[in-house]
Design an enzyme around this catalytic site. Structure first.
Site, PDB file in Angstrom:
ATOM      1  N   HIS A 155       0.830  -1.340  -0.022  1.00 58.22           N
ATOM      2  CA  HIS A 155       0.042   0.181   0.090  1.00 58.22           C
ATOM      3  C   HIS A 155       0.891   1.264   0.152  1.00 58.22           C
ATOM      4  CE1 HIS A 155      -4.141  -1.713   0.765  1.00 58.22           C
ATOM      5  NE2 HIS A 155      -3.322  -2.780   0.950  1.00 58.22           N
ATOM      6  N   ASP A 347       3.636   9.331  -0.684  1.00 54.43           N
ATOM      7  CA  ASP A 347       2.577   8.498  -0.323  1.00 54.43           C
ATOM      8  C   ASP A 347       2.213   7.424  -1.412  1.00 54.43           C
ATOM      9  OD1 ASP A 347       0.213   8.199   1.262  1.00 54.43           O
ATOM     10  OD2 ASP A 347      -0.507  10.218   1.328  1.00 54.43           O
TER      11      ASP A 347
HETATM   12  C1  GDG Z   1      -2.002   3.778   3.375  1.00 55.59           C
HETATM   13  C2  GDG Z   1      -1.095   4.346   2.362  1.00 55.59           C
HETATM   14  C3  GDG Z   1      -2.720   4.309   0.731  1.00 55.59           C
HETATM   15  C4  GDG Z   1     -11.421   8.216   8.222  1.00 55.59           C
HETATM   16  N1  GDG Z   1     -11.511   9.140   9.385  1.00 55.59           N
HETATM   17  C5  GDG Z   1     -10.157   9.909   9.266  1.00 55.59           C
HETATM   18  C6  GDG Z   1      -9.636   9.325   8.133  1.00 55.59           C
HETATM   19  N2  GDG Z   1     -10.199   8.449   7.472  1.00 55.59           N
HETATM   20  C7  GDG Z   1      -9.997   7.728   6.356  1.00 55.59           C
HETATM   21  C8  GDG Z   1      -9.749   8.467   5.151  1.00 55.59           C
HETATM   22  C9  GDG Z   1      -9.119   7.484   4.228  1.00 55.59           C
HETATM   23  C10 GDG Z   1      -8.230   6.756   5.044  1.00 55.59           C
HETATM   24  O1  GDG Z   1      -8.646   6.949   6.695  1.00 55.59           O
HETATM   25  C11 GDG Z   1      -6.671   7.344   4.977  1.00 55.59           C
HETATM   26  O2  GDG Z   1      -6.201   6.868   3.804  1.00 55.59           O
HETATM   27  P1  GDG Z   1      -4.827   7.428   3.040  1.00 55.59           P
HETATM   28  O3  GDG Z   1      -4.652   6.573   1.898  1.00 55.59           O
HETATM   29  O4  GDG Z   1      -5.040   8.836   2.883  1.00 55.59           O
HETATM   30  O5  GDG Z   1      -3.594   7.084   3.716  1.00 55.59           O
HETATM   31  P2  GDG Z   1      -2.771   6.209   5.064  1.00 55.59           P
HETATM   32  O6  GDG Z   1      -3.455   5.968   6.014  1.00 55.59           O
HETATM   33  O7  GDG Z   1      -1.556   6.391   5.156  1.00 55.59           O
HETATM   34  O8  GDG Z   1      -3.037   4.906   4.086  1.00 55.59           O
HETATM   35  C12 GDG Z   1      -1.542   5.169   1.213  1.00 55.59           C
HETATM   36  C13 GDG Z   1      -3.650   3.556   1.524  1.00 55.59           C
HETATM   37  O9  GDG Z   1      -2.849   2.931   2.719  1.00 55.59           O
HETATM   38  C14 GDG Z   1      -4.567   2.726   0.950  1.00 55.59           C
HETATM   39  O10 GDG Z   1      -3.924   1.711   0.056  1.00 55.59           O
HETATM   40  O11 GDG Z   1      -3.473   5.420  -0.123  1.00 55.59           O
HETATM   41  O12 GDG Z   1      -0.774   5.973   0.477  1.00 55.59           O
HETATM   42  O13 GDG Z   1      -0.121   5.152   3.059  1.00 55.59           O
HETATM   43  O14 GDG Z   1      -9.923   6.670   3.698  1.00 55.59           O
HETATM   44  O15 GDG Z   1     -10.848   8.794   4.700  1.00 55.59           O
HETATM   45  N3  GDG Z   1      -8.505   9.807   7.741  1.00 55.59           N
HETATM   46  C15 GDG Z   1      -7.955  10.844   8.646  1.00 55.59           C
HETATM   47  N4  GDG Z   1      -8.777  11.425   9.797  1.00 55.59           N
HETATM   48  C16 GDG Z   1      -9.991  10.737  10.093  1.00 55.59           C
HETATM   49  O16 GDG Z   1     -10.632  11.443  10.879  1.00 55.59           O
HETATM   50  N5  GDG Z   1      -6.756  11.185   8.527  1.00 55.59           N
END
Ligand code: GDG
Length: 470
Positions: A155, A347
């Site tokens: 990921h 990312d």
């Molecule tokens: C890893 C990789 C890759 C819900 N509430 C909150 C919150 N969420 C959800 C967001 C989003 C998810 O969490 C965060 O996903 P991201 O992709 O932005 O980042 P990572 O957690 O680092 O995920 C990344 C992912 O895996 C999937 O393959 O895209 O590159 O690092 O769905 O809606 N997020 C936050 N605050 C909340 O209150 N930050």
């Protein structure tokens, strides 16, 4: 053949019985429709009961959860996965902190998980392993005699070879990863970096099957959620133009750089003062890892500086919130923002960028300002792409976004909406599983991976390290 197939997901965490976020969101619905299994850590730390598997059902999905002892978890999760792999894979070698004891713990937990999963497996299972916590998992399984089709999806980004080679034990980890039938990556850059490293470090051995599978979202479902009643009206009556950022509090997400760019925007554009507001939602994560503690201090200090310099009695330039929100609550907030500011230094994909686009009002969409170092930048060509290390460029992109005419906003939104619809989470899962099935038709069962020597050598070195430390 097909009707007996069962998809087995292996991930660091199992989904909770009720809510699910991140990875779980994208996989759960589909898995509930057919017999499937999800195996991982329950999220509970226990000193006893670590050798049994807890089972529960979510419709046709069986969740198989194991508990971990605090010390083992600390070495595996905080020590090696998040103290070495996470920083190095995000090109932050300066934050990498390796020791043998943690590495041995990482291998032991992977080995323990492989041993716990093996008795649950059936001959026609299709095993799909997720993320950097489980790099050696396939190697461990092969050593136990598991011959089922097994694939891995990363990921997060894969580091370029010059950085990857600085990770202690990377050759052993590569060998174990190559015990998979298929390795999936978010972008072509990540896939290429992995293949190049394999060629450099294992010149005599075959390069495994690899593919690019950018993770997606369900744009129609998100759009519907975004139309729901917001819990909060952030900017009522359009009195202020809102900029919204949502990130886990993580150094890879580029928050200090973003705050500095916003401060520059206010400094250089007097006309925006009183008329714009940045809302940063940043729930803390991995609070046991020192680099995350430092980051939090840095951000609260920057927040104070910006407020001290620019806030007035009737205007707050910045709202910084560490509270965590459900994804469903976030969607209506994304829709209220004129600008989505997503500027990670590096990312894998960044789902927030895609969620922001999906949540917009098609008649009056906001503008996405996106780091060119997020995996999402390779797909979302309607975003304003920025270098997150350049505060001037970011400030200028924010200004352009805040003043962009409606027609251009709509044109950019429509391009990105089409991308979201062509690259959904369902498509991601189906394409990966389709390729994993196909790969095994072309190839003999994976060669057994010899892990015993690796474990023996590591535990000896770890014992030595512990003895020295005492
Ligand atoms: C890893 C990789 C890759 C819900 N509430 C909150 C919150 N969420 C959800 C967001 C989003 C998810 O969490 C965060 O996903 P991201 O992709 O932005 O980042 P990572 O957690 O680092 O995920 C990344 C992912 O895996 C999937 O393959 O895209 O590159 O690092 O769905 O809606 N997020 C936050 N605050 C909340 O209150 N930050």
């Amino acid at each position: 053949m097909e009707q007996h197939e069962r998809v087995v997901i292996v991930a660091n965490r199992t989904p909770a019985a009720k809510s699910a976020g991140g990875l779980a969101t994208g996989l759960l619905d589909a898995l509930k429709e057919k017999p499937s299994l999800w195996f991982g850590w329950s999220g509970e730390l226990r000193e006893d009961d670590c050798n049994s598997v807890q089972l529960f059902s979510l419709e046709r999905l069986t969740v198989a959860a194991i508990h971990l002892a605090r010390e083992a978890h600390n070495r595996y999760y905080n020590g090696f996965a998040n103290g070495v792999l996470w920083p190095a894979f995000h090109h932050r070698l300066d934050l990498m902190s390796f020791n043998e004891h943690d590495y041995a713990g990482y291998l032991e937990v992977n080995q323990h998980m492989a041993e716990q999963l093996q008795p649950l497996l059936r001959p026609n299972d299709l095993i799909w392993v997720h993320d950097y916590h489980l790099l050696p998992f396939a190697g461990m399984c092969r050593a136990l005699g598991v011959t089922q089709r097994m694939g891995f999806f990363l990921h997060i980004p894969f580091p370029v070879p010059s950085v990857a080679q600085a990770i202690p034990r990377i050759d052993e980890l590569l060998d174990a990863m190559c015990a998979n039938d298929l390795l999936g990556f978010q972008t072509e850059d990540d896939r290429r970096a992995f293949v190049t490293l394999c060629r450099e470090r294992r010149p005599q051995k075959p390069v495994p099957n690899t593919g690019v599978y950018p993770i997606g979202v369900d744009p129609h479902a998100l759009q519907k959620e975004a139309e729901g009643e917001p819990q909060v009206q952030l900017w009522p009556n359009d009195s202020i133009q809102g900029i919204l950022s949502v990130d886990r509090l993580d150094y890879s997400k580029g928050l200090p750089e973003r705050f500095k760019a916003y401060a520059l925007l206010l400094e250089d554009h007097e006309e925006l003062r009183g008329n714009v507001q940045l809302v940063q939602i940043a729930p803390p994560s991995r609070t046991d890892v020192p680099a995350y503690v430092d980051l939090r201090h840095q951000l609260t200090s920057l927040t104070g500086e910006i407020l001290g310099r620019h806030a007035t009695l009737d205007w707050q330039p910045l709202i910084y919130v560490e509270q965590q929100y459900e994804r469903t609550a976030l969607m209506p907030l994304y829709r209220q923002a004129r600008v989505g500011l997503v500027t990670p230094l590096r990312d894998g994909m960044n789902l927030v960028a895609k969620e922001f686009v999906a949540a917009q009002d098609p008649q009056d969409p906001g503008v996405l300002v996106l780091s060119r170092f997020a995996g999402a930048a390779s797909q979302l060509d309607g975003a304003l792409l920025v270098n997150p290390h350049d505060p001037g460029e970011m400030a200028e992109a924010m200004r352009i976004a805040l003043t962009m005419p409606l027609q251009e906003r709509i044109a950019r939104y429509q391009r990105m909406w089409s991308v979201l619809c062509a690259s959904t989470i369902d498509g991601w899962r189906n394409r990966y599983l389709h390729d994993l099935r196909k790969v095994r038709e072309q190839r003999r069962p994976a060669v057994p991976f010899s892990v015993s020597e690796l474990m023996r050598r590591t535990s000896e070195t770890a014992e030595l390290a512990v003895a020295k430390a005492h």
